[in-house]
Design an enzyme around this catalytic site. Structure first.
Site, mmCIF file in Angstrom:
data_model
loop_
_atom_site.group_PDB
_atom_site.id
_atom_site.type_symbol
_atom_site.label_atom_id
_atom_site.label_comp_id
_atom_site.label_asym_id
_atom_site.label_seq_id
_atom_site.Cartn_x
_atom_site.Cartn_y
_atom_site.Cartn_z
ATOM 1 N N ASN A 3 77.738 -10.538 13.695
ATOM 2 C CA ASN A 3 77.545 -9.734 14.897
ATOM 3 C C ASN A 3 78.404 -8.492 14.816
ATOM 4 O O ASN A 3 79.631 -8.603 14.730
ATOM 5 C CB ASN A 3 77.929 -10.560 16.132
ATOM 6 C CG ASN A 3 77.570 -9.845 17.419
ATOM 7 O OD1 ASN A 3 76.960 -8.785 17.402
ATOM 8 N ND2 ASN A 3 77.958 -10.430 18.538
ATOM 9 N N ASP A 17 86.229 -6.636 9.752
ATOM 10 C CA ASP A 17 85.719 -7.646 10.682
ATOM 11 C C ASP A 17 85.763 -9.027 10.027
ATOM 12 O O ASP A 17 84.878 -9.863 10.227
ATOM 13 C CB ASP A 17 84.301 -7.321 11.166
ATOM 14 C CG ASP A 17 83.918 -8.116 12.424
ATOM 15 O OD1 ASP A 17 84.790 -8.840 12.962
ATOM 16 O OD2 ASP A 17 82.758 -8.024 12.853
ATOM 17 N N ASP A 39 86.804 -7.500 21.424
ATOM 18 C CA ASP A 39 85.874 -7.704 20.321
ATOM 19 C C ASP A 39 85.324 -9.124 20.270
ATOM 20 O O ASP A 39 86.043 -10.095 20.442
ATOM 21 C CB ASP A 39 86.531 -7.397 18.977
ATOM 22 C CG ASP A 39 85.546 -7.594 17.837
ATOM 23 O OD1 ASP A 39 84.575 -6.833 17.767
ATOM 24 O OD2 ASP A 39 85.731 -8.539 17.054
ATOM 25 N N HIS A 86 85.212 -18.838 9.214
ATOM 26 C CA HIS A 86 84.710 -19.987 9.984
ATOM 27 C C HIS A 86 84.745 -21.218 9.093
ATOM 28 O O HIS A 86 84.451 -21.127 7.901
ATOM 29 C CB HIS A 86 83.269 -19.756 10.435
ATOM 30 C CG HIS A 86 83.138 -18.706 11.500
ATOM 31 N ND1 HIS A 86 83.585 -18.904 12.783
ATOM 32 C CD2 HIS A 86 82.621 -17.460 11.467
ATOM 33 C CE1 HIS A 86 83.337 -17.810 13.504
ATOM 34 N NE2 HIS A 86 82.756 -16.906 12.724
#
Lengths: 466, 350, 244
Positions: A293, A320, A167, A324
């Site tokens: 994404n 998901d 992934d 960050h």
């Protein structure tokens, strides 16, 4: 795994799967009793849970009891990017979001492509003690898409890996994909494909369409996802393997999965919470918090994935969760990292888009956020279990009548990059129980439960026992 | 208007005000003393993350002609090329007291982010962001088109620009070339449409973006057909970057020769146009690829004039962004009712 | 480029018109009614007199260049040019316009102003060197517009002489500037508003109108060349702003 709690809890007036209110007693790590309100024998000293929660809005009718949520797609970032998230902070956020198990994606540094690294992540999860951490193994060495990783070694390790995924990158080589699909059959594994044709998405920044044409960002066409999914379902059919499709995002992808299931192909599919509600229009202000994404798609795609989730074409919702640090998002869109956090908002988004709209019941929510992901990850012996006497007390209690304002800075995850900042979402996790131990109580994470030395010992013992 | 970031959404009144102001600025540039005291004491920073000597010099000239102090902050050899973030650079400029930041950036949206992320409070002028927008280029193109094709017969011989106040209604503009990667094309499509012109984009299908159907223009894959049958009043050639053709299987067209044959502008194609039609190019040109030397140097080519007009247009933009007091520029609607009539007054008075 | 940033309808400069919401005296205490101080015939007579004075002062109209300051100064320059052509047949009847926007000292204190055109009479070949320039404005007030005009003129060339004609001088000068030709000296208070209405700009008949807010004070300022401003400077700021 971690020790069963010695505390006994009683959940009063809660509604399993949103049905009629009952009292539920949790003792010794299992569901000890379920009965009509006031009819259940409550052990002395039991900790009352619903009372406090219900008192907040004076109404317990919204207290929905679900099996503990299971995420098939979480990025915990450790080892390597501890500035974004650690196993500890990420699983603590997972508990806050109502999860009792997560699958930790393989794109760490070093990559989770050996037994050593997956066992490290597994043990970090054990030590943290917030949820069960099941590492996902990389399909190829270093996620490079060139050489199969030692899938068998990871499967045989203490982490007992069953889900394999590159992934973040696509296993784009058709021969390699075929081999991976075949090879994992030996230990009932599954390949979870990040469907992204690399040549069609070179430099891609957002969904290719009306918005990308106007705002001048390189497009990520739907066909780059759909062509890989189409290829992979045919490969899975040919070799008789199990395939899982990660975060599908387009109407065309839903159609292909629907077709494949109609043919009897053993494929499962997931959608993220953000693809259930957000669209590419959000890119217009170039705020990289909306860069992800696969990219946010159009309103028509959002409708298609909702329909697919409602009719069972899409099996699960997976977060998901992609934390960050600020510097990777506070920059030019083209330079920014892909991804958004999701563990603490997933259930609320599903409630808003699927339950409150009447398209799904709470039983359906339990199916797509707990039972199905546990089954796909082959952890359904302990997770995603029915709410029944004798079952492991992995439970989530949500106040569906509450609303809350989302603020990335106050979330439990170590990163701020939620796309829902400033929004009001329905539903609040009141309590989460991992084998009868409260990881969240009264809407707050229970920090005292994590005793590193204890859980380490238990983890070691349990690991040795397997 | 606090910033000039895009032509999409720019109102027709504002567009015409920009062009009219440009006309007045242009008039001052034929004087012996070209310098105006207007922006004395204001600081304009040219923040260039992408090499473009031509655009930077044009902005620098414009700012200096208005007496502003100009600081050139180029990515090459400075901290911005050493990984300093856009945010930190913006905070630096803020601390330095920049009144306006002219930004050229390889990333689409960088100007928008500078203007809206709360990093600095200066006026932001987009000098080209990635594949997104280059509004002053479109304004200078529109200004050049208006000067040549609108109201020249009305020139009263006193030096007044008779096209002042006019839009581009009824004019046909063909924009030819790499539309997909072109901020010039995106800026021009919206501005020219707002000003009432009809636009046809001409390009091989590989160089037209998916999603173009929402743009206010027509799309053609055939240059000769467009020139012959549509008879444009102006033809704007776009630069074709050489790297776009050398991508092997990813190339956008088979060969430079084929591109040139089908989409290059030359004397033969010029001859097809109406007598008044003009030829434009934003520069720098690839002579022999998208435009032949004969066409580029033809009397009906206005390419050099475009460069000169660039200074006047950028003076106008800087003037309009920097001269008003912030409070009234941001909020005032109080004099809206009188404003339109006053500019009408102004014109009829002259 | 906010729509609201364009020039206001009725006045262009602090020196040409005053419009203020006022708590200071007007010439007619207790009343806010607008008062016409010059009618159409008065204005015509004043312009004719100024034309004669220009010819007299300059001993003819040789090298004479009339430059009107937008907006209403341009119409006045046109009318003066017509009269001059009648008095001095050698005069071309031409006039020009001089936009002073980019030379103003208050650009940062006001909404953005549209820039007007500067157009010299065609016979000049683009130069005013060694000419006799007569600037024409409607109302002379603070003098700041004329200061800007002198700077603008300086960038166009080096005239032999610069003179100033104003239809109305209402006093309250803030700079050492005076008019050479004045249609009418009007004693005003700062708070009053003096408007010149011209048929070809504003419609209706030509008129000079004074208006002011009702007040209980009766003090009247006989403003003239030497009259001291009666208000303190800070109020002057407000005054100029509200004049927009």
């Amino acid at each position: 795994m971690s020790t069963p709690s010695t505390t006994t809890y009683v959940l009063r007036g809660v509604r399993p799967y949103g049905t009629d209110p009952v009292d539920v007693v949790l003792a010794d790590g299992v569901v000890a009793a379920i009965g009509a309100p006031g009819t259940v024998e409550v052990p002395e000293g039991a900790h009352e849970v619903a009372a406090q929660a219900a008192a907040q809005d004076g109404d317990s009718s919204g207290l929905v009891l679900l099996p503990g949520l299971v995420d098939l797609h979480t990025h915990l970032r450790e080892p390597g990017r501890e500035d974004a998230e650690t196993v500890f902070s990420g699983t603590r956020a997972a508990a806050a979001g109502g999860f009792t198990a997560v699958h930790a994606m393989a794109n760490t540094t070093p990559t989770q492509d050996t037994a050593g690294v997956v066992e490290q992540v597994y043990r970090l999860g054990q030590e943290a003690g917030w949820v069960d951490v099941h590492p996902v193994g990389a399909v190829t060495v270093g996620l490079d898409g060139e050489k199969l990783a030692e899938l068998g070694a990871m499967a045989d390790s203490a982490a007992r890996v069953r889900v394999f995924s590159d992934d973040g990158k696509c296993v784009h080589d058709p021969v390699l994909m075929r081999r991976a699909l075949e090879y994992v059959k030996a230990f009932d594994g599954v390949v979870a494909q990040h469907a992204q044709e690399p040549r069609l998405t070179e430099g891609a920044q957002m969904n290719e369409g009306v918005v990308s044409a106007q705002i001048g960002l390189t497009g990520w066409p739907a066909v780059a996802e759909e062509s890989i999914i189409a290829r992979d379902v045919l490969l899975a059919e040919h070799v008789g393997s199990r395939l899982h499709v990660c975060h599908l995002s387009t109407a065309g992808s839903v159609e292909i999965i629907r077709w494949a299931k109609g043919r009897g192909i053993d494929v499962t599919a997931e959608v993220t919470p953000h693809h259930l509600v957000l669209t590419d229009e959000l890119a217009r202000d170039y705020d990289p918090v909306f860069k992800v994404n696969p990219p946010l798609r159009t309103a028509a795609d959002v409708e298609a994935v909702r329909a697919g989730l409602a009719d069972g074409t899409i099996d699960i919702v997976a977060t998901d969760h992609a934390p960050h640090p600020v510097e990777d998002k506070g920059c030019e869109w083209s330079s920014a990292a892909f991804g958004m956090t999701g563990l603490e908002t997933a259930l609320s988004v599903v409630q808003q888009t699927m339950v409150d709209t009447g398209r799904m019941t709470w039983a359906d929510v339990a199916r797509v956020l707990s039972q199905n992901p546990a089954r796909i990850g082959r952890i359904d012996a302990t997770q995603g279990r029915p709410i029944a006497v004798g079952e492991p007390a992995n439970l989530t209690l949500v106040d569906a009548g509450a609303t809350r304002a989302i603020d990335g800075r106050t979330q439990v995850t170590a990163s701020d990059n939620t796309p829902f900042g400033g929004m009001e979402l329905p539903g609040r996790v009141v309590a989460t129980f991992l084998r009868g131990r409260a990881t969240v109580l009264d809407g707050a994470v229970v920090d005292t439960t994590s005793s590193q030395s204890n859980s380490w010992n238990n983890a070691a013992l349990e690991g040795a026992g397997r | 208007m606090k910033h000039l970031l895009t032509t999409q959404g720019l109102s027709k009144d504002d567009a015409i005000l920009l062009l009219d102001t440009s006309a007045q600025m242009a008039a001052t540039q034929s004087r012996e003393n070209k310098k105006l005291p207007t922006l004395r004491g204001r600081t304009v920073v040219n923040l260039f993350y992408e090499d473009s000597t031509r655009t930077r010099i044009s902005f620098e000239t414009a700012a200096k002609r208005l007496s502003a102090d100009v600081i050139n902050f180029s990515a090459k050899g400075s901290s911005v090329s050493k990984g300093e973030s856009l945010k930190d650079t913006a905070l630096t400029l803020h601390a330095m007291g920049a009144d306006a930041v002219v930004v050229r950036h390889w990333a689409s949206g960088a100007a928008h982010q500078l203007a809206h992320a709360g990093w600095l409070d200066a006026a932001v002028l987009n000098a080209g962001d990635g594949m997104h927008q280059h509004p002053t280029q479109a304004l200078l193109d529109a200004f050049t088109i208006r000067r040549h094709l609108v109201g020249r017969v009305g020139d009263d011989g006193r030096g007044a620009d008779a096209s002042v106040g006019a839009d581009l209604a009824g004019l046909r503009i063909a924009i030819v070339g790499d539309v997909l990667h072109s901020r010039v094309a995106r800026s021009n499509v919206y501005l020219l449409h707002t000003l009432g012109a009809e636009v046809t984009l001409v390009a091989p299908p590989t160089l037209v973006p998916v999603g173009v159907e929402t743009w206010p223009c027509r799309v053609s894959y055939h240059l000769d057909e467009t020139l012959e049958q549509w008879q444009p009043d102006a033809v704007m050639m776009l630069r074709v970057q050489r790297e776009r053709m050398s991508g092997g299987s990813g190339a956008f067209f088979p060969s430079p020769m084929e591109y040139s044959r089908k989409f290059g502008f030359d004397a033969r194609r010029l001859a097809v146009l109406p007598d008044h039609a003009i030829v434009m190019h934003p520069g720098p040109m690839n002579r022999g690829l998208e435009i032949s030397a004969a066409a580029a140097d033809h009397p009906r080519s206005v390419i050099v004039e475009q460069v000169a007009n660039g200074v006047a247009v950028r003076m106008a933009a800087l003037y309009l962004l920097l001269s008003g007091d912030i409070a009234s520029t941001n909020s005032s609607t109080s004099s809206t009712s009188t404003s339109t009539s006053s500019s009408t007054d102004e014109r009829t008075a002259l | 480029m906010h729509p609201g940033s364009r020039m206001p309808e009725s006045s262009t400069t602090p020196g040409s018109t005053s419009e203020t919401p006022s708590d200071t005296p007007s010439t007619a205490p207790g009343t806010a009614a607008a008062r016409t101080v010059l009618g159409e015939a008065d204005i015509a007579r004043a312009l004719t007199r100024i034309a004669h004075e220009i010819v007299e002062r300059n001993k003819g109209a040789a090298d004479l260049v009339l430059l009107g300051i937008p907006t209403r100064g341009v119409q006045l320059a046109e009318r003066l040019a017509e009269r001059l052509a009648q008095i001095e047949p050698a005069f071309s009847g031409e006039f020009g316009t001089l936009d002073v926007t980019m030379y103003r000292d208050d650009l940062r204190r006001q909404p953005t102003r549209a820039v007007g055109q500067t157009v010299l009479p065609g016979s000049l070949d683009g130069t005013i060197d060694d000419k006799v320039v007569v600037l024409v404005d409607d109302v002379l007030f603070s003098g700041r517009t004329i200061r800007a005009a002198l700077d603008a003129l300086n960038d166009l060339g080096r005239p032999r002489v610069v003179q100033l004609a104003a239809l109305v001088d209402r006093g309250h000068r803030e700079l050492p500037i005076r008019a050479d030709y004045v249609g009418k000296n009007l004693p005003t208070s700062r708070s009053e508003r003096v408007r010149v209405r011209l048929a070809d700009v504003d419609g209706g008949a030509d008129a000079v109108v004074i208006s002011g807010a009702p007040t209980d004070s009766a003090a009247t300022d006989f403003a003239g060349e030497n009259a001291a401003p009666e208000n303190a400077a800070p109020e002057n700021d407000a005054d100029e702003r509200s004049a927009r």
